[in-house]
Scaffold this active site. Sequence first.
Site, mmCIF file in Angstrom:
data_model
loop_
_atom_site.group_PDB
_atom_site.id
_atom_site.type_symbol
_atom_site.label_atom_id
_atom_site.label_comp_id
_atom_site.label_asym_id
_atom_site.label_seq_id
_atom_site.Cartn_x
_atom_site.Cartn_y
_atom_site.Cartn_z
ATOM 1 N N ASN A 83 0.806 -1.220 0.000
ATOM 2 C CA ASN A 83 0.000 0.000 0.000
ATOM 3 C C ASN A 83 0.842 1.274 0.000
ATOM 4 O OD1 ASN A 83 -2.439 1.746 0.682
ATOM 5 N ND2 ASN A 83 -1.194 2.015 2.518
ATOM 6 N N TYR A 147 4.278 8.829 -11.170
ATOM 7 C CA TYR A 147 3.278 8.109 -10.378
ATOM 8 C C TYR A 147 2.511 7.112 -11.251
ATOM 9 C CZ TYR A 147 -0.529 7.455 -6.992
ATOM 10 O OH TYR A 147 -1.444 6.923 -6.115
ATOM 11 N N ALA A 148 2.093 7.564 -12.437
ATOM 12 C CA ALA A 148 1.350 6.686 -13.347
ATOM 13 C C ALA A 148 2.194 5.487 -13.760
ATOM 14 C CB ALA A 148 0.896 7.475 -14.576
ATOM 15 N N ALA A 149 3.465 5.735 -14.063
ATOM 16 C CA ALA A 149 4.358 4.640 -14.466
ATOM 17 C C ALA A 149 4.543 3.646 -13.330
ATOM 18 C CB ALA A 149 5.707 5.206 -14.905
ATOM 19 N N SER A 150 4.683 4.154 -12.105
ATOM 20 C CA SER A 150 4.871 3.252 -10.961
ATOM 21 C C SER A 150 3.629 2.408 -10.719
ATOM 22 C CB SER A 150 5.229 4.056 -9.701
ATOM 23 O OG SER A 150 4.129 4.803 -9.217
ATOM 24 N N LYS A 151 2.457 3.006 -10.852
ATOM 25 C CA LYS A 151 1.215 2.285 -10.591
ATOM 26 C C LYS A 151 0.868 1.336 -11.735
ATOM 27 C CE LYS A 151 0.283 3.984 -6.515
ATOM 28 N NZ LYS A 151 0.299 3.119 -5.333
ATOM 29 N N ILE A 180 -9.592 9.257 -3.197
ATOM 30 C CA ILE A 180 -9.992 8.790 -1.868
ATOM 31 C C ILE A 180 -9.596 9.859 -0.847
ATOM 32 C CG2 ILE A 180 -9.816 6.913 -0.187
ATOM 33 C CD1 ILE A 180 -10.919 6.010 -2.910
#
Length: 238
Positions: A83, A147-151, A180
Site C-alpha cells: 500500500n 506516479y502513473a508509471a509506478s502504478k 480517496i
Amino acid sequence: MGRLDGKVAIVTGASGGIGKAITKEFIEEGCIVVGFNYTPSSENIDARFYHEYILDITDRNAVESAVKNVVQKLGRIDILVNNAGITKDNLVYRMTYEEWDSVINTNLTGAFNMVKATIREIAKNEGVIINVSSVVGLEGNIGQANYAASKAGLIGLTKSLAKEFGRKNVRVNAIAPGFIETPMTEKLPEEIKKTALEKISMRRFGKPEEVAKLVKFLVIDGTYINGQVIIIDGGMEL
C-alpha cells in the site's frame, strides 16, 4: 471469532489513510497486522494485534531483516498488502531525476522488495498479495508521469505474480482507487478537487474504509479471483 484468526498480514504504509483503514478491517477479523511504515502510526492499537516496523521499503536489507524478524516472532506470513506510495508531481519537462527515481523506487521497487522478501512464506501458507495501484496507472494523468508509471508497473507485477504463483494457490490482485479522502488528496489545490468531483458520477470522493472493505473481500471471499485489477473510483471519467 474473526475469519482471519491466526493469520498474519504485513501492510506497508499502514500509518496512512488507506493503510490505517485496511489495518482496522483486518484486526476486526482476528488478523495480526504488521505495519511496515516510514513514519510511526499515530493510532493507539492493541499490541496483541498490531506490530510496527519503521523502515524504508526501498532499503532491501532493512526489508529482508524485518521480514525475518516477523517470521521469528509470529511464526508465519499469510498476507501482504503493498500500500505504501508517494507522489512528486510535475510536468515531464520540469520533473527532476530525483522526483522520477524516488516515486518509482518507493511505489514499484519497494513493492518488489516486499514480495521478494515474503513470497516463500506466503506461498507456504497459500496466502494472498494485494497491490494498491491507482486509476492513474490505467489511464495516465497530466503531471504524474512518474506516479502513473509506478502504478502501471504494479499492475504488470500483479499479473506476472498471479501467473507464477497461482499454481501454489497464492492469489495476487491489484486494486485501482480513484480519489480517496486521504492526507495525500487533502493537499490537492481546491480547483483540482472541484474538477475531479465533476468527473466522478457519484459526486464525492471515496472513503479509506470503502477501499479497505474491498481489500478484505479480496482476501477473504475472493477465493477464485486472481491476477485482476479491481477499480474503485465512484464511476470516474478521466
